[in-house]
Design an enzyme around this catalytic site. Structure first.
Site, PDB file in Angstrom:
ATOM      1  CB  SER A   1      -0.917   0.010   1.233  1.00 45.98           C
ATOM      2  OG  SER A   1      -1.537   1.268   1.389  1.00 45.98           O
ATOM      3  CE  LYS A   2       3.442   6.823  -3.218  1.00 43.92           C
ATOM      4  NZ  LYS A   2       4.810   6.726  -3.717  1.00 43.92           N
ATOM      5  NE  ARG A   3      -4.564   3.844   1.662  1.00 38.18           N
ATOM      6  CZ  ARG A   3      -5.803   3.458   1.418  1.00 38.18           C
ATOM      7  NH1 ARG A   3      -6.786   4.292   1.595  1.00 38.18           N
ATOM      8  NH2 ARG A   3      -6.052   2.237   1.005  1.00 38.18           N
TER       9      ARG A   3
END
Length: 484
Positions: free
Chosen positions: A250-252
């Site tokens: 996940s980029k987050r």
């Protein structure tokens, strides 16, 4: 058999997620393995999530990876337009046709009515739409009165539906568990699920490749295909790419996108090679594949059902293999900017590149490996101690003084000259090779590890700079030993 046609249909929401890129790669390989077509379609109907410049990122990423499309927004084709927002005019007509076929209905329920059912049903909420029981006359009256509506799928009175997936096999689904999804929203825009079906049919997509999170939605898609009397596509649902056993990439969470990896010094071809092996296995133990080789050997039935864990160490190793075996001229053109950013001294950058090529696993490792050529760092004198090389400060000082003496008269016209002079010292001093060469390399580089030994480094640095650095080492060691 009809020509295989696959599509990559990303939303322009920013970076290229590794999982998305792997899906694009699998779609490309499935098509090209059978001399089929790979189509690029941009799904941009969710305007709120769009990011400026994201469409260009999609184009650039695919091109950088060699995943060239046969039809798409920039090159056209027989089934365009290939940007979903440019196709908006047709979806409502398809939905109205589906109503006539009994596969959809108008829903005039308010949000309050939906919320009431949510509260009554709790976690098991599945909207039971009273509007599907309206008579045609009642529906028309509401339409004539201008009441707001959505168009929902109608799921008929069947108990189960089945489909086959190339990865997960035969799947049976209890129809009573399926909700009647919205197809056209109150603003007239199609939902992703509906537009996707229409676009795939119009573009004659034969194989739909997507994440396994869509397995639960596929029965609803199939009921729409069936209502229209269209052929269902071949489904290839792939497992997710995971950060670890419990978390998706996940980029987050700070996980790398394709752009991040390239910025960190990884090669697009190495990234593609690595992600091909995430959830897919070849029939042999071979690990390094060109894209052309992947096209030849790719087999849908070797896609795993198990999630694949992204291993940055494995990618780093693979990237190093690509760098090591790269044609030198291409390698040099790739790293020349980093060499020039790091080194202003008048030295032969190609010689440095040759030293680095077999040692650097990523492009971004290179500046730190070579910065000593520009300036001698302020190193700890404890580095002269090396247990395995049997080096101590006292023996190091002897070695440096003798090295300085013999190198003073060296013409410095070849590496061999320096080699012969320095390699004669251990026997003359009754020392081991490491007791002589380790201190010299330490004095020349100020580093524990370097891309090249004392002889190679000395030749590249040149006579004046090498003698100057050796003298610095002598002076510092003498002062340190005197004060001990």
């Amino acid at each position: 058999m009809s020509k295989i046609r696959t599509r990559f249909a990303p939303s322009p929401t920013g970076y290229m997620h590794i999982g998305n890129l792997r899906t694009a790669l699998f779609e490309y390989l499935i098509a090209k393995h059978e001399d089929g077509d790979f189509i690029l379609r941009i799904e941009d109907t969710d305007q709120q999530r769009q990011v400026e410049g994201a469409e260009e990122i999609i184009y650039k990423t695919l091109k950088d990876c060699g995943l060239n499309w046969d039809e798409g927004p920039d090159i056209g084709g027989e089934h365009g337009p290939y940007i979903q927002s440019q196709r908006l005019g047709m979806y409502k007509g398809y939905a109205e046709e589906l109503i006539k076929l009994g596969g959809a209905h108008y829903c005039f329920c308010s949000e309050e009515e939906l919320q009431k059912q949510r509260e009554e049903q709790g976690d098991s909420f599945k909207f039971d739409d009273p509007c599907k029981h309206l008579t045609p006359e009642e529906v028309q009256a509401k339409l004539d009165a201008g009441e707001p509506y959505v168009i929902r799928q109608t799921i008929g009175k069947i108990n189960e539906t089945t489909f086959d997936d190339e990865v997960y096999g035969h799947i049976e689904v209890d129809v009573n568990t399926l909700d009647e999804q919205v197809l056209i929203k109150s603003d007239g825009f199609p939902t992703y699920n509906f537009a996707n079906i229409i676009d795939d049919h119009q573009m004659q997509i034969t194989h739909v490749v997507r994440g396994n999170e869509y397995l639960s939605s596929t029965p609803k898609y199939n009921l729409i295909y069936d209502a229209y009397g269209w052929d269902r596509p071949t489904y290839v649902h792939v497992p997710p790419v995971m950060k670890d056993e419990h978390h998706k990439l996940s980029k987050r969470n700070g996980d790398a996108s394709f752009q991040d990896l390239v910025a960190k010094g990884y090669l697009p071809e190495a990234i593609i090679n690595y992600i091909a092996l995430l959830g897919w296995s070849p029939e042999t133990d071979q690990e390094i594949y060109s894209l052309e080789e992947l096209i030849q050997v790719f087999n849908i039935h070797r896609i795993s059902k198990r999630p694949a864990i992204f291993d940055l160490d494995k990618l780093t190793w693979m990237n190093g293999e690509y760098l090591k075996h790269m044609d030198f001229d291409r390698y040099y053109s790739l790293i020349e900017p980093k060499l020039k950013e790091t080194i202003n001294r008048d030295v032969d950058l190609k010689q440095i590149a040759q030293l680095v090529q077999s040692r650097a696993n990523t492009l971004n490792e290179i500046p730190e490996m070579i910065d000593f050529f520009e300036a001698l760092p302020d190193y700890d004198l404890e580095m002269y101690k090396h247990k395995r090389q049997k080096s101590k400060k006292e023996t190091a000082l002897v070695a440096l003084k003798e090295a300085y003496r013999v190198l003073q008269d060296c013409p410095w016209t070849s590496e061999e000259e320096i080699h012969d002079l320095l390699m004669a010292l251990p026997e003359m001093l009754e020392m081991k090779n490491g007791q002589v060469l380790w201190p010299i390399r330490t004095a020349l580089t100020g580093k524990q590890s370097t891309p090249g030994g004392a002889i190679e480094v000395a030749y590249i640095l040149g006579k004046e700079e090498s003698l100057s650095r050796i003298q610095v080492g002598i002076t510092r060691l003498e002062k340190d030993l005197e004060s001990a």
